[in-house]
Design an enzyme around this catalytic site. Structure first.
Site, PDB file in Angstrom:
ATOM      1  N   LYS A 188       0.848  -1.184   0.000  1.00  0.00           N
ATOM      2  CA  LYS A 188       0.000   0.000   0.000  1.00  0.00           C
ATOM      3  C   LYS A 188       0.885   1.236   0.000  1.00  0.00           C
ATOM      4  CE  LYS A 188      -1.558   2.836   2.809  1.00  0.00           C
ATOM      5  NZ  LYS A 188      -1.567   4.088   1.973  1.00  0.00           N
ATOM      6  N   SER A 212       6.167   8.201   9.807  1.00  0.00           N
ATOM      7  CA  SER A 212       6.345   8.996  11.015  1.00  0.00           C
ATOM      8  C   SER A 212       6.216   8.130  12.261  1.00  0.00           C
ATOM      9  CB  SER A 212       5.313  10.117  11.066  1.00  0.00           C
ATOM     10  OG  SER A 212       4.027   9.596  11.322  1.00  0.00           O
ATOM     11  N   THR A 213       6.831   8.609  13.342  1.00  0.00           N
ATOM     12  CA  THR A 213       6.756   7.892  14.607  1.00  0.00           C
ATOM     13  C   THR A 213       5.321   7.836  15.118  1.00  0.00           C
ATOM     14  OG1 THR A 213       9.030   8.500  15.164  1.00  0.00           O
ATOM     15  CG2 THR A 213       7.603   7.869  16.993  1.00  0.00           C
ATOM     16  N   GLU A 241      10.361   1.493  10.572  1.00  0.00           N
ATOM     17  CA  GLU A 241      11.445   2.449  10.310  1.00  0.00           C
ATOM     18  C   GLU A 241      10.807   3.821  10.324  1.00  0.00           C
ATOM     19  OE1 GLU A 241      13.396   5.140   8.623  1.00  0.00           O
ATOM     20  OE2 GLU A 241      13.339   3.949   6.774  1.00  0.00           O
ATOM     21  N   CYS A 299      14.005  10.444   6.428  1.00  0.00           N
ATOM     22  CA  CYS A 299      14.115  10.070   7.835  1.00  0.00           C
ATOM     23  C   CYS A 299      15.568  10.091   8.288  1.00  0.00           C
ATOM     24  CB  CYS A 299      13.521   8.682   8.048  1.00  0.00           C
ATOM     25  SG  CYS A 299      14.225   7.426   6.958  1.00  0.00           S
ATOM     26  N   GLU A 308      11.341  16.475  14.011  1.00  0.00           N
ATOM     27  CA  GLU A 308      11.679  16.147  12.632  1.00  0.00           C
ATOM     28  C   GLU A 308      10.924  17.083  11.686  1.00  0.00           C
ATOM     29  OE1 GLU A 308      12.299  12.102  10.069  1.00  0.00           O
ATOM     30  OE2 GLU A 308      10.367  12.343  11.086  1.00  0.00           O
TER      31      GLU A 308
END
Length: 484
Positions: free
Chosen positions: A178, A232-233, A253, A287, A386
């Site tokens: 996806k 994203s985290t 990741e 990242c 970030e």
């Protein structure tokens, strides 16, 4: 260039529209013009893809019972198909994501290399024999985990999808990809490659759709055995919560706030070039971007001057403008987010050394000038969060211990960089950094055979290299009593 590639979902070996007839319209970030309209998968489409993958991966299926060497030949054929499509995918990626054709070409090449690397692994996934007491033979088998879900991000849509698909398929799993609804186009070419390579139906499925609808359906489906997510985290946390409900394995990741540490003995021209590339490549939408630059006080001004000079001479361009060395951000909403961070940096007392705004000569496109802040302290927002854009925060340090403390004082731990001519300094600092990857005297760099992943809020598990084989296999222990 008009988009003339695939526009439908690829499920169970067939191209099909979404059941609801929903669509996604993509926009070229360099022109702000519509670029393509494709089918948009919703929950029902995802469920169909998962079912197809589950059937294709059953123990008695063609794919599961295949000679491992033959599976390797399938993956080589898959790489051959991607190679034939390389130029087309490169230009589609450039128009869909905004990155320059040069950068998009690197991404496609890396994906092809990754498939070839894992094609060589298929007949080398081995178990062990284990010494145990008595008349017994004890051994292990490495078996596929089953149905794998691959939720890819918008910053490296093609390359990061291939990074997890290749080892998953090499290990005998089946897969559903996806891609992000922001940049879904290049992922569809994995369906084209699957057709050309002759993969059995259902082994690889591609379902572009929104994260809220298609992503959630994939992460919560109890027939999915492993989820690989890059993003994203915050979203990674949600993926983990969904996976926990079904005890589904995950490889995450996530975000990063990479420090480049420049010591006074470093080759300053090489350091400036590497640190410049590490933040402005892909318009900083990485990242593993080196978004924090830690420079020793003795060489601070010289290094900053060199990076600022490079930043101010960077040609901007996207799409077919191959003279561009930095493309636009991916979308208007993301450009606005990055501009907000720049304002926050100024308001918190950082000094804007260069950039900080929209280029005056760019009337269209989501461009931002390469931006460098100095006088940054590690507690500022631009040093903690970030930004995911072309914004560099420069922090001065006086000794090695202070540099290590600043570098480690971050919620993230993905890639870090060290610039020094002293091998003892390099080894000492590398050992001291709380990061999953450390690069000395170049930044950023990775290869299909080198593990990629981070510590802390940058996620867990590893893509690439041998560790990825562990991610996509499960160990079965067999104990045989030969005395009965």
């Amino acid at each position: 260039m008009r988009y003339e590639g695939p526009t439908e979902l690829y499920i169970d070996g067939d191209w099909t529209g979404a059941k609801s007839e929903a669509t996604i319209e993509t926009v070229d970030p360099a022109t702000e013009e519509p670029y393509a309209t494709i089918a948009c998968a919703e929950a029902a489409d995802v469920d169909t893809a998962v079912e197809a993958a589950a059937v294709a991966g059953e123990r008695a299926s063609e794919w599961r019972t295949l000679d491992p060497a033959d599976r390797g030949r399938y993956l080589h054929a898959f790489a051959d198909a991607l190679e034939e499509l390389e130029e087309e995918i490169t230009m589609v990626e450039s128009h869909d994501n905004g990155k320059t054709p040069f950068e998009a070409g690197l991404d496609v090449g890396m994906a092809i290399d990754t498939f070839r690397y894992y094609a060589g692994w298929t007949d080398k996934i081995e178990g062990d024999t284990i010494p145990v007491p008595g008349d017994r033979i004890d051994y292990t088998r490495r078996e596929p985990v089953g149905v794998t879900a691959h939720i890819a991000p918008w910053n490296y849509p093609f390359q990061l999808a291939g990074r997890s698909l290749a080892p998953a398929l090499a290990c005998g799993n089946t897969a559903i990809l996806k891609p992000s609804s922001t940049t879904p186009l290049s992922a569809l070419y994995y369906g084209v490659a699957a057709e050309r390579a002759g993969l059995p139906d259902g082994v690889l499925n591609v379902v572009p759709g929104s994260g809220r609808e298609a992503g959630t359906a994939l992460a919560t489906n109890d027939a999915v055995d492993h989820i690989a997510f890059t993003g994203s985290t915050g979203v990674g946390t949600t993926i983990m919560e969904h996976a926990a409900q079904n005890i589904t394995g995950v490889t995450l990741e996530l975000g990063g706030k990479g420090p480049n540490i420049v010591f006074p003995d470093a080759d300053l021209d090489a350091a400036a070039g590497g640190c410049y590339y590490g933040i402005f490549m892909n318009c900083g939408q990485m990242c593993w971007a080196g978004s924090r630059l830690l420079v020793h006080e003795d060489v601070h001004d010289e290094v900053v001057d060199r990076i600022v000079e490079r930043a101010e001479s960077t040609p901007l361009g996207g799409g077919i403008e191959d003279d561009g060395r930095m493309g636009p951000l991916v979308a208007d909403w993301h450009r606005d987010d990055v501009l907000d961070y720049i304002e926050t940096g100024k308001n918190e007392g950082a000094t804007l050394a260069t950039g900080g705004g929209v280029p005056a000569d760019k009337e269209t496109g989501y461009f931002i000038e390469p931006t460098v802040f100095t006088d940054v302290t590690n507690d500022m927002t631009i040093a903690r969060e970030e930004i995911f854009g072309p914004v560099l925060s420069v922090i001065e340090f006086s000794d090695t211990a202070e540099a290590i403390d600043i570098a480690n004082d971050s919620p993230y731990g993905l890639l870090s960089g060290i610039w020094t001519k002293h091998i003892d300094t390099a080894h000492h600092v590398a050992e001291s950094l709380d990061y999953g990857m450390v690069s000395v005297n170049e930044y950023p760099v990775t290869f299909p055979q080198t593990p990629f992943g981070g510590y802390k809020q940058s996620g867990f598990g590893r893509e690439q290299g041998t560790p990825a084989i562990d991610e996509y296999t499960q160990v079965k222990n067999v104990n045989l009593n030969i005395d009965r």
